[in-house]
Design a protein around this motif. Structure first.
Motif, PDB file in Angstrom:
ATOM      1  N   ARG A 356      38.264  24.136  46.639  1.00  0.00           N
ATOM      2  CA  ARG A 356      39.463  24.456  46.957  1.00  0.00           C
ATOM      3  C   ARG A 356      40.424  25.513  46.011  1.00  0.00           C
ATOM      4  NH1 ARG A 356      41.715  19.134  45.273  1.00  0.00           N
ATOM      5  NH2 ARG A 356      40.523  17.802  47.077  1.00  0.00           N
ATOM      6  N   ASP A 357      40.201  24.968  44.521  1.00  0.00           N
ATOM      7  CA  ASP A 357      40.362  25.968  43.955  1.00  0.00           C
ATOM      8  C   ASP A 357      40.056  27.674  43.714  1.00  0.00           C
ATOM      9  OD1 ASP A 357      41.055  22.966  42.539  1.00  0.00           O
ATOM     10  OD2 ASP A 357      39.051  23.338  41.731  1.00  0.00           O
ATOM     11  N   ILE A 358      38.698  27.686  43.660  1.00  0.00           N
ATOM     12  CA  ILE A 358      38.419  29.022  43.660  1.00  0.00           C
ATOM     13  C   ILE A 358      38.940  29.640  44.772  1.00  0.00           C
ATOM     14  CG2 ILE A 358      37.014  30.702  43.943  1.00  0.00           C
ATOM     15  CD1 ILE A 358      34.713  28.451  41.502  1.00  0.00           C
ATOM     16  N   MET A 359      39.107  29.641  46.416  1.00  0.00           N
ATOM     17  CA  MET A 359      39.527  29.488  47.213  1.00  0.00           C
ATOM     18  C   MET A 359      41.095  30.066  47.359  1.00  0.00           C
ATOM     19  SD  MET A 359      37.378  30.882  49.046  1.00  0.00           S
ATOM     20  CE  MET A 359      35.671  30.420  50.486  1.00  0.00           C
ATOM     21  N   GLN A 360      41.832  29.428  47.291  1.00  0.00           N
ATOM     22  CA  GLN A 360      43.051  29.407  46.914  1.00  0.00           C
ATOM     23  C   GLN A 360      43.254  30.379  45.365  1.00  0.00           C
ATOM     24  OE1 GLN A 360      45.795  25.891  47.249  1.00  0.00           O
ATOM     25  NE2 GLN A 360      43.899  25.424  46.852  1.00  0.00           N
ATOM     26  N   ASP A 361      42.609  30.461  44.189  1.00  0.00           N
ATOM     27  CA  ASP A 361      43.120  31.430  44.033  1.00  0.00           C
ATOM     28  C   ASP A 361      42.879  33.065  44.190  1.00  0.00           C
ATOM     29  OD1 ASP A 361      44.104  29.659  41.183  1.00  0.00           O
ATOM     30  OD2 ASP A 361      42.420  28.965  40.612  1.00  0.00           O
ATOM     31  N   ILE A 362      41.574  32.822  44.426  1.00  0.00           N
ATOM     32  CA  ILE A 362      41.481  34.803  45.555  1.00  0.00           C
ATOM     33  C   ILE A 362      41.854  34.904  46.129  1.00  0.00           C
ATOM     34  CG2 ILE A 362      38.755  34.233  44.760  1.00  0.00           C
ATOM     35  CD1 ILE A 362      37.452  33.676  47.321  1.00  0.00           C
ATOM     36  N   THR A 363      42.280  33.984  47.446  1.00  0.00           N
ATOM     37  CA  THR A 363      43.571  34.321  48.217  1.00  0.00           C
ATOM     38  C   THR A 363      44.496  35.070  47.512  1.00  0.00           C
ATOM     39  OG1 THR A 363      42.160  32.237  50.209  1.00  0.00           O
ATOM     40  CG2 THR A 363      44.512  33.853  50.360  1.00  0.00           C
ATOM     41  N   ALA A 364      44.986  34.404  46.669  1.00  0.00           N
ATOM     42  CA  ALA A 364      46.093  35.397  45.776  1.00  0.00           C
ATOM     43  C   ALA A 364      45.800  36.804  45.098  1.00  0.00           C
ATOM     44  CB  ALA A 364      46.872  33.956  44.027  1.00  0.00           C
ATOM     45  N   PHE A 365      44.467  36.742  44.119  1.00  0.00           N
ATOM     46  CA  PHE A 365      43.318  37.307  43.742  1.00  0.00           C
ATOM     47  C   PHE A 365      43.042  38.409  44.393  1.00  0.00           C
ATOM     48  CE2 PHE A 365      40.525  39.336  40.569  1.00  0.00           C
ATOM     49  CZ  PHE A 365      41.406  39.276  39.275  1.00  0.00           C
ATOM     50  N   VAL A 366      42.615  38.447  45.758  1.00  0.00           N
ATOM     51  CA  VAL A 366      42.545  39.887  46.757  1.00  0.00           C
ATOM     52  C   VAL A 366      43.670  40.765  45.933  1.00  0.00           C
ATOM     53  CG1 VAL A 366      43.856  38.569  48.682  1.00  0.00           C
ATOM     54  CG2 VAL A 366      40.963  39.953  48.738  1.00  0.00           C
ATOM     55  N   SER A 367      44.648  40.277  46.688  1.00  0.00           N
ATOM     56  CA  SER A 367      45.421  42.004  45.724  1.00  0.00           C
ATOM     57  C   SER A 367      45.829  42.434  44.947  1.00  0.00           C
ATOM     58  CB  SER A 367      47.230  41.637  46.378  1.00  0.00           C
ATOM     59  OG  SER A 367      47.718  40.370  45.414  1.00  0.00           O
ATOM     60  N   LEU A 368      45.176  42.043  43.743  1.00  0.00           N
ATOM     61  CA  LEU A 368      45.155  42.248  42.723  1.00  0.00           C
ATOM     62  C   LEU A 368      43.893  43.082  42.425  1.00  0.00           C
ATOM     63  CD1 LEU A 368      46.822  39.352  40.767  1.00  0.00           C
ATOM     64  CD2 LEU A 368      47.523  41.792  41.974  1.00  0.00           C
ATOM     65  N   GLU A 369      42.611  42.693  42.881  1.00  0.00           N
ATOM     66  CA  GLU A 369      41.035  43.008  42.614  1.00  0.00           C
ATOM     67  C   GLU A 369      40.536  42.688  44.038  1.00  0.00           C
ATOM     68  OE1 GLU A 369      38.781  43.574  38.924  1.00  0.00           O
ATOM     69  OE2 GLU A 369      38.454  41.558  39.693  1.00  0.00           O
ATOM     70  N   PRO A 370      40.683  43.418  45.342  1.00  0.00           N
ATOM     71  CA  PRO A 370      39.630  42.995  46.259  1.00  0.00           C
ATOM     72  C   PRO A 370      38.127  43.320  46.249  1.00  0.00           C
ATOM     73  CG  PRO A 370      41.350  45.170  46.061  1.00  0.00           C
ATOM     74  CD  PRO A 370      41.663  44.623  45.267  1.00  0.00           C
ATOM     75  N   GLU A 371      37.740  44.539  45.180  1.00  0.00           N
ATOM     76  CA  GLU A 371      36.859  44.311  45.688  1.00  0.00           C
ATOM     77  C   GLU A 371      35.575  43.078  45.271  1.00  0.00           C
ATOM     78  OE1 GLU A 371      38.257  46.824  41.613  1.00  0.00           O
ATOM     79  OE2 GLU A 371      38.465  46.144  43.901  1.00  0.00           O
ATOM     80  N   SER A 372      36.032  42.235  44.247  1.00  0.00           N
ATOM     81  CA  SER A 372      35.640  41.280  43.216  1.00  0.00           C
ATOM     82  C   SER A 372      35.842  39.955  44.125  1.00  0.00           C
ATOM     83  CB  SER A 372      36.322  41.258  42.154  1.00  0.00           C
ATOM     84  OG  SER A 372      37.942  40.332  42.215  1.00  0.00           O
ATOM     85  N   VAL A 373      36.987  40.029  45.317  1.00  0.00           N
ATOM     86  CA  VAL A 373      36.641  38.992  46.093  1.00  0.00           C
ATOM     87  C   VAL A 373      35.461  38.669  47.109  1.00  0.00           C
ATOM     88  CG1 VAL A 373      38.297  38.286  47.188  1.00  0.00           C
ATOM     89  CG2 VAL A 373      39.741  38.799  45.812  1.00  0.00           C
ATOM     90  N   ALA A 374      34.861  39.242  47.624  1.00  0.00           N
ATOM     91  CA  ALA A 374      33.877  38.812  48.797  1.00  0.00           C
ATOM     92  C   ALA A 374      33.052  38.786  48.203  1.00  0.00           C
ATOM     93  CB  ALA A 374      33.350  40.484  49.409  1.00  0.00           C
ATOM     94  N   GLU A 375      32.420  38.890  46.929  1.00  0.00           N
ATOM     95  CA  GLU A 375      31.558  38.102  45.788  1.00  0.00           C
ATOM     96  C   GLU A 375      31.847  36.522  45.730  1.00  0.00           C
ATOM     97  OE1 GLU A 375      29.709  35.879  42.817  1.00  0.00           O
ATOM     98  OE2 GLU A 375      31.631  37.353  42.551  1.00  0.00           O
ATOM     99  N   ARG A 376      32.926  36.257  45.382  1.00  0.00           N
ATOM    100  CA  ARG A 376      33.322  35.248  45.245  1.00  0.00           C
ATOM    101  C   ARG A 376      33.514  34.074  46.312  1.00  0.00           C
ATOM    102  NH1 ARG A 376      32.474  33.823  40.520  1.00  0.00           N
ATOM    103  NH2 ARG A 376      33.776  32.250  40.173  1.00  0.00           N
ATOM    104  N   ILE A 377      33.902  34.898  48.168  1.00  0.00           N
ATOM    105  CA  ILE A 377      33.924  34.242  48.887  1.00  0.00           C
ATOM    106  C   ILE A 377      32.633  33.603  48.984  1.00  0.00           C
ATOM    107  CG2 ILE A 377      34.320  34.418  51.145  1.00  0.00           C
ATOM    108  CD1 ILE A 377      36.786  35.987  50.662  1.00  0.00           C
ATOM    109  N   CYS A 378      31.787  34.394  49.123  1.00  0.00           N
ATOM    110  CA  CYS A 378      29.909  34.222  48.924  1.00  0.00           C
ATOM    111  C   CYS A 378      29.808  33.103  48.018  1.00  0.00           C
ATOM    112  CB  CYS A 378      29.526  35.264  49.756  1.00  0.00           C
ATOM    113  SG  CYS A 378      30.134  36.512  50.776  1.00  0.00           S
ATOM    114  N   TYR A 379      29.724  33.450  46.818  1.00  0.00           N
ATOM    115  CA  TYR A 379      29.944  32.740  46.200  1.00  0.00           C
ATOM    116  C   TYR A 379      29.904  30.746  46.171  1.00  0.00           C
ATOM    117  CZ  TYR A 379      30.604  29.735  41.071  1.00  0.00           C
ATOM    118  OH  TYR A 379      30.249  29.072  40.720  1.00  0.00           O
ATOM    119  N   CYS A 380      31.102  30.805  47.203  1.00  0.00           N
ATOM    120  CA  CYS A 380      32.330  29.680  47.071  1.00  0.00           C
ATOM    121  C   CYS A 380      30.827  29.015  48.629  1.00  0.00           C
ATOM    122  CB  CYS A 380      33.900  29.608  47.564  1.00  0.00           C
ATOM    123  SG  CYS A 380      34.354  29.586  45.585  1.00  0.00           S
TER     124      CYS A 380
END
Length: 782
Positions: A356-380
């Protein structure tokens, strides 16, 4: 040996006119808010800064002390211990006097003693007895190591002869069986190698090395000789007796350390600069390669520039300008919340990695560095089971049956697609946890929602299991009979997001099926979970109500009211908002529940055993406060959203940092609640909190109203009336949107007049430009 002497030296202090003291008595932000200068070096509690890369992290205070570690899977390889970590000592050879320039144990009257906290670095500066000391510490982009730059300067009128002692404690001492331990000076390293050569060790990182560019005059490898068996770090035996260190290696020792002594003769105005590296390695060869890389000409400067450029790149994607009286909120939105979110998306809560922690943080971070977020979603998603539920956390693994993980999947995936327009993520294949089965990201989304929607209790609500967002309500549903109101509300929010996504990809029939389930859940919430003037928290395995007026404790919970608004379950959201203000508001912020539990109840869980006002038992839990801010905006109450923001930020005039203990540059996980009459208002744990992501989105997407949608950028502000003019620079899908929001009538909400490059826009969604461009947007509230 690389030894740089610079002359003359300009030691003038920073011009105070460039600093804005907006956070009380502890110090001030620099002009752009990109760093904070701590001048009160002995505050209520240590003020932390986090330095990290993907593999290694350091948590240091204003003195440079604190732990650092690498994590390989389930094992944590520690470098510096929490105490006895990093110290320097200076000794004036003429007088024989010595002191610690970064710690100042005796609180001597240093002429200068301050720490500048930056993004990925800290710099500690002191001046005493005509000697200026400057120490910069940072963690590079790659490697399990800390990099130190030290500058020692003679600010007096006469020559000085000095000894510098650089001290690094080692967390290898904390590992099992000291018979594995050895520490020695290695000429080829020009430093000390501390080793724990253990049998069947779970990590390759068995060695702690400390190397320097200085000419090492003498060294020490154990506190037994440096501090003394009965001494202390304030007055180490080795310094009190004078002379050089003994330069002896050590073995079978539980107090290994690396202390390097160097000597300098400085004329008036001269300075000497040296570089150091402290790190973990698999052996001497790796340590030597690391030191050689770090000490190469220009490496420090280029590495620090690269770190700054990386942080600057994601920071500049969204920049806001707020009224002068709200510079703290501006600095947090533009700088410090982003840094906290970045920490969260990489290291979660640092002591573990939570779904839950990473998923909520990347939901915010996606607007700042979208290119890194797809990998973090799949990681989770690799931590989601085939049944649809997820691990609560890993590294180390927590198998307690929390059930809220699936509710965070769709918001993260939908947020990524809205930001990027990249629907292809839905077709990515990701394996399930402890399974050979692989499925698409879309399948992961649907299985998560099916898990929540298809496992309901006697009242038609989502099963509580081992807990929901509130970790500490962990005893109410273990028999899989208890039901969670918050989880049911969050499930409705996520399900409706899934329906919108399915409609977008042409799966209207499937979307309709999910919509019917969400609607039914909403009906059951209104019928079963309404307690006359507010929503319950839930029902236990024994059918008992939690969060009801009939209860002795915890009669009202915050999240179930705010999420009733967010999920549109509340039939009178304004009345719920009024209840929150009346019953849950305090000088420190909004308490999570009231009154606090005062006696343990195994039908509830650990929350009932906590001290009054601590953690989820009646504290001002700022993550929940950030939910409230978003709910305020949903019903058009911009002033309440603003007041909530002010109480969450550390500069709350009723509870400023010198009172709360919170870092002036970080949001806290919580403030102890007002029912705790011993420590109410204190901030015990900052940085590592989901508050940062929700607060960032709350300011940008809900108060300023600038948020990504599938078809473009929506503009829907909800402002405090005194924000008569604000602006947002927003990068979105290759274009730059310069948005000015005018509020001449000092409204919270209003009819919008939106002009895009001068042309009046129909509706409130600005379409994505067909080519990358700069778009000027003028918004006026009427």
């Amino acid at each position: 040996m690389d030894l740089t002497v610079n002359t003359p030296l300009d030691v003038s202090s920073a011009d105070d006119s460039t600093l804005q003291s907006i956070s009380g008595a502890l110090g001030s932000f620099t002009e752009t808010g990109a760093s904070y200068l701590i001048r009160e070096m002995y505050p209520k509690r240590p003020l932390r800064n986090f330095l990290w890369n993907d593999d290694f992290i350091a948590n240091i205070d204003q003195f440079g002390n604190g732990p650092s570690w690498n994590r390989e899977g389930e094992f944590e390889s520690k470098l510096c211990p929490k105490e006895r970590g990093r110290l320097f000592y200076l000794r004036d050879l003429e007088s024989g006097e010595y002191w610690s320039p970064n710690r100042n144990f005796d609180r001597s009257g240093f002429d200068v003693f301050e720490t500048e906290v930056g993004l990925g670095w800290s710099k500690i500066v002191s001046e005493h007895r005509g000697i200026r000391f400057e120490w910069t510490i940072f963690v590079p982009r790659v490697g399990n190591r800390e990099c130190w730059k030290v500058v020692v300067s003679n600010t007096g009128d006469a020559p000085k002869e000095l000894d510098l002692f650089a001290y690094s404690g080692s967390a290898l001492n904390d590992l099992e069986h000291s018979a594995y331990n050895h520490a020695k000076f290695v000429d080829s390293l020009n430093g000390v190698l501390i080793s724990h050569n253990a049998y069947n060790f779970p990590s390759t990182l068995k060695h702690h090395y400390v190397a320097t560019t200085a000419e090492v005059r003498a060294y020490e490898t154990t506190n037994r000789r440096f501090v003394g068996v009965y001494g202390n770090l304030n007055k180490p035996d080795a310094l009190s007796r004078g002379g050089d260190l003994e330069s002896i290696d050590t073995s079978f020792d539980t107090d290994m350390t690396a202390i390097l002594q160097s000597r300098y003769s400085l004329k008036a105005g001269e300075s000497v600069e040296l570089r150091m590296v402290s790190g973990l390695a698999s052996g001497l060869d790796e340590a030597a390669r690391s030191a050689a890389e770090v000490f190469a000409d220009g490496w420090f400067e280029s590495e620090q520039a690269a770190i700054a450029a990386g942080i600057g790149r994601f920071a500049e994607r969204i920049e806001v300008s707020l009224p002068q009286e709200d510079k703290e909120a501006e600095f947090f939105t533009n700088v410090w919340l982003k840094q906290q979110i970045s920490l969260g998306k990489t290291w979660a809560r640092t002591y573990t990695r939570g779904f839950r922690d990473i998923m909520q943080d990347i939901t915010a971070f996606v607007s700042l560095e979208p290119e890194s977020v797809a990998e973090r979603i799949c990681y989770c998603l690799e931590r989601q089971r085939p049944c649809g539920n997820t691990l609560r956390q890993w590294e180390p693994i927590d198998l307690h049956p929390y059930r809220d993980g699936p509710a965070w999947i769709v918001p993260a995936v939908a947020g990524y697609i809205k930001e990027t327009g990249d629907f292809s993520i839905l077709e990515r294949q990701v394996t399930y946890y402890e399974s050979d089965e692989s499925a698409t990201v879309l399948d992961h989304c649907q299985r998560g929602m099916d898990f929540l929607l298809d496992h309901l209790g006697a009242h038609g609500l989502c099963l509580w299991g081992g807990g929901d967002w509130n970790d500490s309500l962990n005893g109410a549903g273990l028999q899989m009979k208890g039901e969670s109101v918050w989880l049911s509300q969050a499930t409705i929010v996520a399900t409706r997001m899934l329906c919108e996504l399915l409609e977008r990809i042409g799966s209207s029939d499937t979307a309709a099926q999910y919509a019917n389930k969400a609607d039914t859940l909403a009906v059951d919430l209104r019928a079963e979970a309404w307690d006359g003037d507010h929503f319950l928290c839930g029902f236990t395995d024994w059918g008992e109500k939690v969060g009801a007026r009939e209860n002795k404790y915890a009669q009202v919970f915050l999240n179930m009211q705010t999420w009733a608004i967010l999920s549109e379950v509340a039939e009178d959201p304004e009345a719920l908002s009024d209840l929150i203000e009346k019953e849950l508001n305090s000088d420190f912020g909004y308490v999570l529940n009231k009154p606090s539990f005062r006696e343990g109840d195994d039908h509830i869980g650990r929350v009932s055993y906590f001290e009054l006002g601590a953690y989820e038992n009646g504290s001002v839990y700022n993550h929940g406060g950030a939910f409230k801010l978003v709910a305020d905006c949903k019903i058009g109450r911009g002033q309440l959203a603003y007041e909530t923001l002010r109480k969450i930020l550390p500069g709350n005039p009723v509870n400023p940092p010198q009172v709360s203990g919170c870092e002036p540059y970080a949001v806290s996980n919580m403030y102890l609640g007002p029912e705790n009459d011993l420590r109410g208002g204190e901030a015990l744990m900052s940085w590592i909190t989901g508050t940062a992501g929700w607060l960032f989105r709350g300011v940008v997407e809900d108060m300023l109203g600038v948020r990504a949608e599938y078809d473009g950028l929506r503009i829907d502000p909800c402002l405090p009336p005194h924000w008569d003019g604000v602006s947002v620079r927003r990068e979105f899908r290759g274009s730059v949107f310069n948005i000015r929001i005018n509020n001449p009538d000092m409204l919270e909400k209003g009819t919008l007049e939106i002009r895009v490059d001068g042309a009046l826009l129909e509706g409130d969604v600005i379409p994505v430009p067909t080519t990358e461009s700069t778009v000027c947007v003028e918004v006026t509230l009427h």
